[in-house]
Design a protein around this motif. Structure first.
Motif, PDB file in Angstrom:
ATOM      1  N   LEU A 252      55.441  30.752  53.488  1.00 22.87           N
ATOM      2  CA  LEU A 252      56.557  30.909  54.417  1.00 22.87           C
ATOM      3  C   LEU A 252      57.785  31.487  53.712  1.00 22.87           C
ATOM      4  O   LEU A 252      58.445  32.386  54.247  1.00 22.87           O
ATOM      5  N   ALA A 253      58.073  31.003  52.511  1.00 16.72           N
ATOM      6  CA  ALA A 253      59.206  31.556  51.749  1.00 16.72           C
ATOM      7  C   ALA A 253      59.002  33.053  51.506  1.00 16.72           C
ATOM      8  O   ALA A 253      59.932  33.848  51.679  1.00 16.72           O
ATOM      9  N   TYR A 254      57.803  33.421  51.127  1.00 19.09           N
ATOM     10  CA  TYR A 254      57.496  34.839  50.902  1.00 19.09           C
ATOM     11  C   TYR A 254      57.707  35.653  52.183  1.00 19.09           C
ATOM     12  O   TYR A 254      58.359  36.704  52.170  1.00 19.09           O
ATOM     13  N   GLU A 255      57.159  35.182  53.280  1.00 14.22           N
ATOM     14  CA  GLU A 255      57.259  35.908  54.559  1.00 14.22           C
ATOM     15  C   GLU A 255      58.703  36.019  55.040  1.00 14.22           C
ATOM     16  O   GLU A 255      59.060  36.992  55.705  1.00 14.22           O
ATOM     17  N   LEU A 256      59.540  35.034  54.725  1.00 10.22           N
ATOM     18  CA  LEU A 256      60.935  35.038  55.162  1.00 10.22           C
ATOM     19  C   LEU A 256      61.881  35.629  54.113  1.00 10.22           C
ATOM     20  O   LEU A 256      63.094  35.643  54.306  1.00 10.22           O
ATOM     21  N   ASN A 257      61.297  36.084  52.983  1.00 14.41           N
ATOM     22  CA  ASN A 257      62.077  36.644  51.883  1.00 14.41           C
ATOM     23  C   ASN A 257      63.094  35.638  51.340  1.00 14.41           C
ATOM     24  O   ASN A 257      64.263  35.952  51.146  1.00 14.41           O
ATOM     25  N   LEU A 258      62.605  34.420  51.115  1.00  9.15           N
ATOM     26  CA  LEU A 258      63.439  33.342  50.588  1.00  9.15           C
ATOM     27  C   LEU A 258      62.837  32.832  49.282  1.00  9.15           C
ATOM     28  O   LEU A 258      61.668  33.067  48.994  1.00  9.15           O
ATOM     29  N   GLY A 259      63.631  32.089  48.535  1.00  4.69           N
ATOM     30  CA  GLY A 259      63.113  31.415  47.364  1.00  4.69           C
ATOM     31  C   GLY A 259      62.349  30.163  47.767  1.00  4.69           C
ATOM     32  O   GLY A 259      62.500  29.646  48.875  1.00  4.69           O
ATOM     33  N   PHE A 260      61.544  29.656  46.836  1.00  5.80           N
ATOM     34  CA  PHE A 260      60.744  28.449  47.068  1.00  5.80           C
ATOM     35  C   PHE A 260      61.068  27.409  46.007  1.00  5.80           C
ATOM     36  O   PHE A 260      61.170  27.730  44.816  1.00  5.80           O
ATOM     37  N   VAL A 261      61.217  26.170  46.452  1.00 10.97           N
ATOM     38  CA  VAL A 261      61.497  25.051  45.564  1.00 10.97           C
ATOM     39  C   VAL A 261      60.394  24.002  45.720  1.00 10.97           C
ATOM     40  O   VAL A 261      60.170  23.504  46.827  1.00 10.97           O
ATOM     41  N   PRO A 262      59.711  23.660  44.615  1.00  9.33           N
ATOM     42  CA  PRO A 262      58.713  22.587  44.706  1.00  9.33           C
ATOM     43  C   PRO A 262      59.363  21.212  44.574  1.00  9.33           C
ATOM     44  O   PRO A 262      60.190  20.995  43.703  1.00  9.33           O
ATOM     45  N   VAL A 263      58.971  20.317  45.459  1.00 14.80           N
ATOM     46  CA  VAL A 263      59.337  18.902  45.350  1.00 14.80           C
ATOM     47  C   VAL A 263      58.061  18.213  44.874  1.00 14.80           C
ATOM     48  O   VAL A 263      57.078  18.160  45.617  1.00 14.80           O
ATOM     49  N   ARG A 264      58.066  17.735  43.633  1.00 20.33           N
ATOM     50  CA  ARG A 264      56.840  17.282  42.977  1.00 20.33           C
ATOM     51  C   ARG A 264      56.733  15.763  42.913  1.00 20.33           C
ATOM     52  O   ARG A 264      57.716  15.062  42.981  1.00 20.33           O
ATOM     53  N   LYS A 265      55.506  15.325  42.704  1.00 16.65           N
ATOM     54  CA  LYS A 265      55.271  13.932  42.362  1.00 16.65           C
ATOM     55  C   LYS A 265      55.878  13.696  40.980  1.00 16.65           C
ATOM     56  O   LYS A 265      55.985  14.617  40.170  1.00 16.65           O
ATOM     57  N   GLN A 266      56.265  12.464  40.741  1.00 17.16           N
ATOM     58  CA  GLN A 266      56.957  12.123  39.504  1.00 17.16           C
ATOM     59  C   GLN A 266      56.149  12.512  38.256  1.00 17.16           C
ATOM     60  O   GLN A 266      54.936  12.333  38.210  1.00 17.16           O
ATOM     61  N   GLY A 267      56.857  13.072  37.274  1.00 18.04           N
ATOM     62  CA  GLY A 267      56.254  13.380  35.990  1.00 18.04           C
ATOM     63  C   GLY A 267      55.570  14.727  35.892  1.00 18.04           C
ATOM     64  O   GLY A 267      54.897  15.009  34.905  1.00 18.04           O
ATOM     65  N   LYS A 268      55.735  15.596  36.884  1.00 19.91           N
ATOM     66  CA  LYS A 268      55.026  16.878  36.895  1.00 19.91           C
ATOM     67  C   LYS A 268      55.910  18.076  36.542  1.00 19.91           C
ATOM     68  O   LYS A 268      55.396  19.172  36.366  1.00 19.91           O
ATOM     69  N   LEU A 269      57.214  17.891  36.472  1.00 20.39           N
ATOM     70  CA  LEU A 269      58.115  19.012  36.215  1.00 20.39           C
ATOM     71  C   LEU A 269      58.598  19.007  34.766  1.00 20.39           C
ATOM     72  O   LEU A 269      58.920  17.947  34.222  1.00 20.39           O
ATOM     73  N   PRO A 270      58.686  20.181  34.125  1.00 25.63           N
ATOM     74  CA  PRO A 270      58.965  20.250  32.696  1.00 25.63           C
ATOM     75  C   PRO A 270      60.436  20.241  32.301  1.00 25.63           C
ATOM     76  O   PRO A 270      60.761  20.070  31.140  1.00 25.63           O
ATOM     77  N   HIS A 271      61.337  20.447  33.249  1.00 27.92           N
ATOM     78  CA  HIS A 271      62.760  20.585  32.933  1.00 27.92           C
ATOM     79  C   HIS A 271      63.487  19.317  33.389  1.00 27.92           C
ATOM     80  O   HIS A 271      62.876  18.385  33.887  1.00 27.92           O
TER      81      HIS A 271
END
Length: 178
Positions: free
Chosen positions: A72-91
């Motif tokens: 949907l972000a691609y089709e709407l020409n928007l950015g995408f933000v992942p909301v992850r389960k705890q402990g999955k993001l590196p930053h």
């Protein structure tokens, strides 16, 4: 094909009785994703709904919200933000706890995922009790985002999740209900 796109999507969703435990009917979107026609119809339903709205980002909830949200972000020409389960993001992350029927969980986002004032569409495959969607909303709001709507493919109204979400003032859109 059924000419009503919502009915078409609803009939393509597979119901799996007694999974993950007896008495529960799991609503499986895999058949929708596997079939190019139904996947396109589903994506188009969301694109047509949001194409004229002023949005900055689509946030998708781990894991099935990533599938629809990124397309949907691609089709709407928007950015995408992942909301992850705890402990999955590196930053550096922010975390929000929520309750499940069998315990507690948490979702996380990078602390620089959104900028204050950005208008965000939050999407997942299903709303049951609403806990995950509310936790993700709180995370986005803590970073200053304006969550415009909570969207999903399937709503399970008897579990009152969408009712709980709309009671906070956040509109909810679902393609179909079971």
């Amino acid at each position: 094909m059924n000419t009503d796109p919502v009915a078409y999507i609803r009939q393509t969703i597979r119901s799996v009785p007694d999974w993950p435990k007896p008495g529960v009917t799991f609503r499986d979107i895999t058949p929708v994703l596997q079939d190019p026609r139904s996947f396109r119809v589903l994506v188009d339903l969301f694109v047509y709904r949001y194409m004229r709205q002023r949005l900055d980002l689509v946030a998708g909830i781990d894991a099935r919200g990533f599938i629809l949200g990124s397309v949907l972000a691609y089709e709407l020409n928007l950015g995408f933000v992942p909301v992850r389960k705890q402990g999955k993001l590196p930053h550096r992350t922010l975390s929000e706890d929520y309750s499940l029927e069998y315990g507690n969980a948490a979702v996380e986002m990078h602390d620089d995922a959104v900028k204050p004032g950005q208008r965000v569409l939050l999407i997942d495959d299903l709303i049951a009790t609403g806990g995950t969607m509310l936790a993700a909303t709180k995370l986005l709001q803590r970073l200053g985002a304006n969550v415009v709507e909570a969207a999903c493919i399937i709503d399970l109204p008897e579990l009152k999740g969408s009712e709980t979400i709309t009671a906070t003032g956040l509109p909810v859109y679902s393609v179909c209900q079971f």
